[in-house]
Scaffold this motif. Structure first.
Motif, PDB file in Angstrom:
ATOM      1  N   HIS A  89       0.826  -1.205   0.000  1.00 55.24           N
ATOM      2  CA  HIS A  89       0.000   0.000   0.000  1.00 55.24           C
ATOM      3  C   HIS A  89       0.866   1.264   0.000  1.00 55.24           C
ATOM      4  N   VAL A  90       1.972   1.227   0.739  1.00 57.16           N
ATOM      5  CA  VAL A  90       2.861   2.387   0.792  1.00 57.16           C
ATOM      6  C   VAL A  90       3.526   2.601  -0.563  1.00 57.16           C
ATOM      7  N   GLU A  91       4.019   1.534  -1.173  1.00 56.68           N
ATOM      8  CA  GLU A  91       4.690   1.665  -2.467  1.00 56.68           C
ATOM      9  C   GLU A  91       3.700   1.954  -3.592  1.00 56.68           C
ATOM     10  N   ASP A  92       2.468   1.477  -3.476  1.00 56.41           N
ATOM     11  CA  ASP A  92       1.450   1.810  -4.481  1.00 56.41           C
ATOM     12  C   ASP A  92       1.193   3.307  -4.514  1.00 56.41           C
ATOM     13  N   LEU A  93       1.212   3.940  -3.367  1.00 57.54           N
ATOM     14  CA  LEU A  93       1.036   5.389  -3.314  1.00 57.54           C
ATOM     15  C   LEU A  93       2.172   6.082  -4.061  1.00 57.54           C
ATOM     16  N   ARG A  94       3.384   5.611  -3.892  1.00 63.05           N
ATOM     17  CA  ARG A  94       4.509   6.172  -4.638  1.00 63.05           C
ATOM     18  C   ARG A  94       4.324   5.967  -6.140  1.00 63.05           C
ATOM     19  N   ARG A  95       3.883   4.774  -6.549  1.00 62.41           N
ATOM     20  CA  ARG A  95       3.660   4.510  -7.973  1.00 62.41           C
ATOM     21  C   ARG A  95       2.606   5.444  -8.552  1.00 62.41           C
ATOM     22  N   LEU A  96       1.553   5.681  -7.784  1.00 60.77           N
ATOM     23  CA  LEU A  96       0.494   6.561  -8.262  1.00 60.77           C
ATOM     24  C   LEU A  96       1.017   7.981  -8.453  1.00 60.77           C
ATOM     25  N   ASP A  98       4.095   8.933  -8.953  1.00 62.45           N
ATOM     26  CA  ASP A  98       5.015   8.923 -10.087  1.00 62.45           C
ATOM     27  C   ASP A  98       4.242   8.967 -11.403  1.00 62.45           C
ATOM     28  N   HIS A  99       3.197   8.163 -11.484  1.00 65.63           N
ATOM     29  CA  HIS A  99       2.386   8.091 -12.708  1.00 65.63           C
ATOM     30  C   HIS A  99       1.757   9.446 -13.029  1.00 65.63           C
ATOM     31  N   LEU A 100       1.319  10.163 -12.015  1.00 71.20           N
ATOM     32  CA  LEU A 100       0.650  11.444 -12.210  1.00 71.20           C
ATOM     33  C   LEU A 100       1.630  12.623 -12.280  1.00 71.20           C
ATOM     34  N   GLY A 101       2.901  12.352 -12.106  1.00 66.37           N
ATOM     35  CA  GLY A 101       3.890  13.422 -12.152  1.00 66.37           C
ATOM     36  C   GLY A 101       3.803  14.373 -10.977  1.00 66.37           C
ATOM     37  N   ILE A 102       3.368  13.887  -9.828  1.00 65.64           N
ATOM     38  CA  ILE A 102       3.238  14.715  -8.618  1.00 65.64           C
ATOM     39  C   ILE A 102       4.477  14.504  -7.754  1.00 65.64           C
ATOM     40  N   ASP A 103       5.324  15.526  -7.678  1.00 66.70           N
ATOM     41  CA  ASP A 103       6.549  15.418  -6.893  1.00 66.70           C
ATOM     42  C   ASP A 103       6.282  15.523  -5.393  1.00 66.70           C
ATOM     43  N   ARG A 104       5.360  16.439  -5.013  1.00 66.71           N
ATOM     44  CA  ARG A 104       5.029  16.634  -3.608  1.00 66.71           C
ATOM     45  C   ARG A 104       3.523  16.794  -3.476  1.00 66.71           C
ATOM     46  N   THR A 105       2.972  16.247  -2.405  1.00 63.82           N
ATOM     47  CA  THR A 105       1.526  16.285  -2.212  1.00 63.82           C
ATOM     48  C   THR A 105       1.198  16.386  -0.735  1.00 63.82           C
ATOM     49  N   TYR A 106       0.012  16.866  -0.453  1.00 69.22           N
ATOM     50  CA  TYR A 106      -0.560  16.752   0.888  1.00 69.22           C
ATOM     51  C   TYR A 106      -1.290  15.419   0.956  1.00 69.22           C
ATOM     52  N   LEU A 107      -0.975  14.617   1.952  1.00 76.00           N
ATOM     53  CA  LEU A 107      -1.620  13.321   2.123  1.00 76.00           C
ATOM     54  C   LEU A 107      -2.750  13.451   3.130  1.00 76.00           C
ATOM     55  N   VAL A 108      -3.925  12.960   2.758  1.00 73.98           N
ATOM     56  CA  VAL A 108      -5.090  12.972   3.634  1.00 73.98           C
ATOM     57  C   VAL A 108      -5.446  11.521   3.934  1.00 73.98           C
ATOM     58  N   SER A 111      -8.605   7.190   9.598  1.00 69.03           N
ATOM     59  CA  SER A 111      -8.615   5.963  10.377  1.00 69.03           C
ATOM     60  C   SER A 111      -7.373   5.128  10.050  1.00 69.03           C
ATOM     61  N   ILE A 112      -7.549   3.894   9.588  1.00 67.47           N
ATOM     62  CA  ILE A 112      -6.415   2.992   9.400  1.00 67.47           C
ATOM     63  C   ILE A 112      -5.488   3.465   8.288  1.00 67.47           C
ATOM     64  N   SER A 113      -6.005   4.287   7.346  1.00 68.50           N
ATOM     65  CA  SER A 113      -5.105   4.743   6.281  1.00 68.50           C
ATOM     66  C   SER A 113      -4.155   5.827   6.762  1.00 68.50           C
ATOM     67  N   THR A 114      -4.349   6.343   7.983  1.00 70.42           N
ATOM     68  CA  THR A 114      -3.341   7.245   8.525  1.00 70.42           C
ATOM     69  C   THR A 114      -2.024   6.501   8.729  1.00 70.42           C
ATOM     70  N   LEU A 115      -2.078   5.172   8.873  1.00 72.20           N
ATOM     71  CA  LEU A 115      -0.846   4.386   8.955  1.00 72.20           C
ATOM     72  C   LEU A 115      -0.106   4.416   7.619  1.00 72.20           C
ATOM     73  N   ILE A 116      -0.862   4.316   6.509  1.00 75.07           N
ATOM     74  CA  ILE A 116      -0.239   4.369   5.191  1.00 75.07           C
ATOM     75  C   ILE A 116       0.399   5.739   4.986  1.00 75.07           C
ATOM     76  N   HIS A 124       9.381   8.547   2.450  1.00 75.28           N
ATOM     77  CA  HIS A 124       9.590   9.497   1.354  1.00 75.28           C
ATOM     78  C   HIS A 124       9.278  10.922   1.822  1.00 75.28           C
ATOM     79  N   PRO A 125      10.016  11.438   2.782  1.00 74.30           N
ATOM     80  CA  PRO A 125       9.672  12.747   3.359  1.00 74.30           C
ATOM     81  C   PRO A 125       9.723  13.883   2.344  1.00 74.30           C
ATOM     82  N   GLU A 126      10.561  13.763   1.335  1.00 70.93           N
ATOM     83  CA  GLU A 126      10.692  14.833   0.345  1.00 70.93           C
ATOM     84  C   GLU A 126       9.466  14.973  -0.540  1.00 70.93           C
ATOM     85  N   ARG A 127       8.567  13.988  -0.495  1.00 73.33           N
ATOM     86  CA  ARG A 127       7.397  13.998  -1.366  1.00 73.33           C
ATOM     87  C   ARG A 127       6.125  14.436  -0.637  1.00 73.33           C
TER      88      ARG A 127
END
Length: 291
Positions: A89-96, A98-108, A111-116, A124-127
């Motif tokens: 799940h963590v690496e899938d977020l990175r793949r997504l 990368d696919h969208l060309g988003i270098d940095r994002t706010y993650l929302v 509940s359990i996805s706060t772990l992801i 990946h703190p730089e992202r």
């Protein structure tokens, strides 16, 4: 505060965009909102799917780019080969991203996805421009309580199926006010969506994967992104003192408590959730704009 009509939640899948995963799977996503604004990437918990966010982000879509997606074994996404791990799940977020060309994002996360979101920010703190943690499932004090709860939910699911699990979660997740004001109509509408959109196997696989993750309190001190914690005052998981513990451990963190809201406060108070999130992102962006 105004609750949506749970009988008419928009849960339609509107496109066919997907990211290829190793092993032949695909990750469904939607990319919407104002493409010129900062990107907000919404990470599903194990009990909601991507289109649900559309009902609670109309105001955010006016100013920000919104990315939502289904986890690899959820909704319109497919799992790929082999059992799903939490690291997937963590690496899938990175793949997504990368696919969208988003270098940095706010993650929302919710509940359990706060772990992801947390694990991605550590890896990946730089992202990560900022973290919005809604009703976190992890504890700033350790792992044990979350593990005990997850094992209980997993046993309920395995023995009674998704209906029994929903009946267990419903009075925990939603606040007293909504449960009583919504009555049987809200219960049935949300249960029908839950049963129609989620499978026993995907929830079970995700719950088992979450048992792999430790909530090391010391790791929270390594988070470098500005962090906003949004809780409802009726959240079953975090008391005011637990929020204080989290703020003491997470650098550059702040918290908002929404009244008459529960564990998923964007359901109970969509306007309050969006106001708090928008204000946080704008505050984070202000130094960059001034530079």
């Amino acid at each position: 505060m105004s609750n949506p009509d749970f009988g008419v939640l928009d849960v339609r899948y509107r496109n066919h965009e997907a990211v290829a995963l190793p092993g032949g799977g695909e990750l469904y996503y939607e990319d919407s909102g104002d493409g010129t604004g900062p990107a907000l990437t919404f990470v599903n918990n194990f009990y909601i799917v991507s289109p649900i966010w559309r009902n609670f982000t109309q105001e955010l879509a006016e100013d920000f780019r919104l990315v939502t997606y289904d986890l690899r074994n959820q909704g319109a996404s497919s799992p790929g080969s082999g059992p799903v791990t939490f690291r997937d799940h963590v690496e899938d977020l990175r793949r997504l991203l990368d696919h969208l060309g988003i270098d940095r994002t706010y993650l929302v996360g919710t509940s359990i996805s706060t772990l992801i979101a947390r694990e991605f920010a550590l890896a990946h703190p730089e992202r990560v421009a900022g973290l919005v943690l809604i009703g976190p499932a992890f504890s700033p004090n350790g792992t044990l309580r979350r593990i005990l709860l997850s094992r209980h939910w997993l046993a309920t699911l395995e023995n009674g199926g998704t209906t029994r699990l929903f009946d267990l979660l419903y009075p925990l997740v939603f606040p007293d006010q909504l449960v009583h004001s919504g009555g049987k109509a809200a219960y049935l509408a949300l249960r029908d969506n839950f049963l129609a959109l989620l499978s026993k196997s995907s929830i079970a696989e995700n719950l088992r994967a979450s048992l792999e993750v430790e909530d090391d309190p010391e790791q929270l001190g390594r988070l470098t992104a500005p962090t906003l914690i949004i809780n409802g005052d009726g959240d079953f998981a975090w008391s005011e003192s637990v929020v204080e513990d989290a703020l003491a451990r997470i650098p550059d963190s702040r918290a908002v408590t929404l009244p008459r809201a529960g564990h998923v406060p964007f359901f109970d108070d969509p306007e309050g959730f969006q106001r708090a999130t928008a204000r946080f992102v704008r505050e984070c962006e202000r130094p960059a704009l001034a530079a």
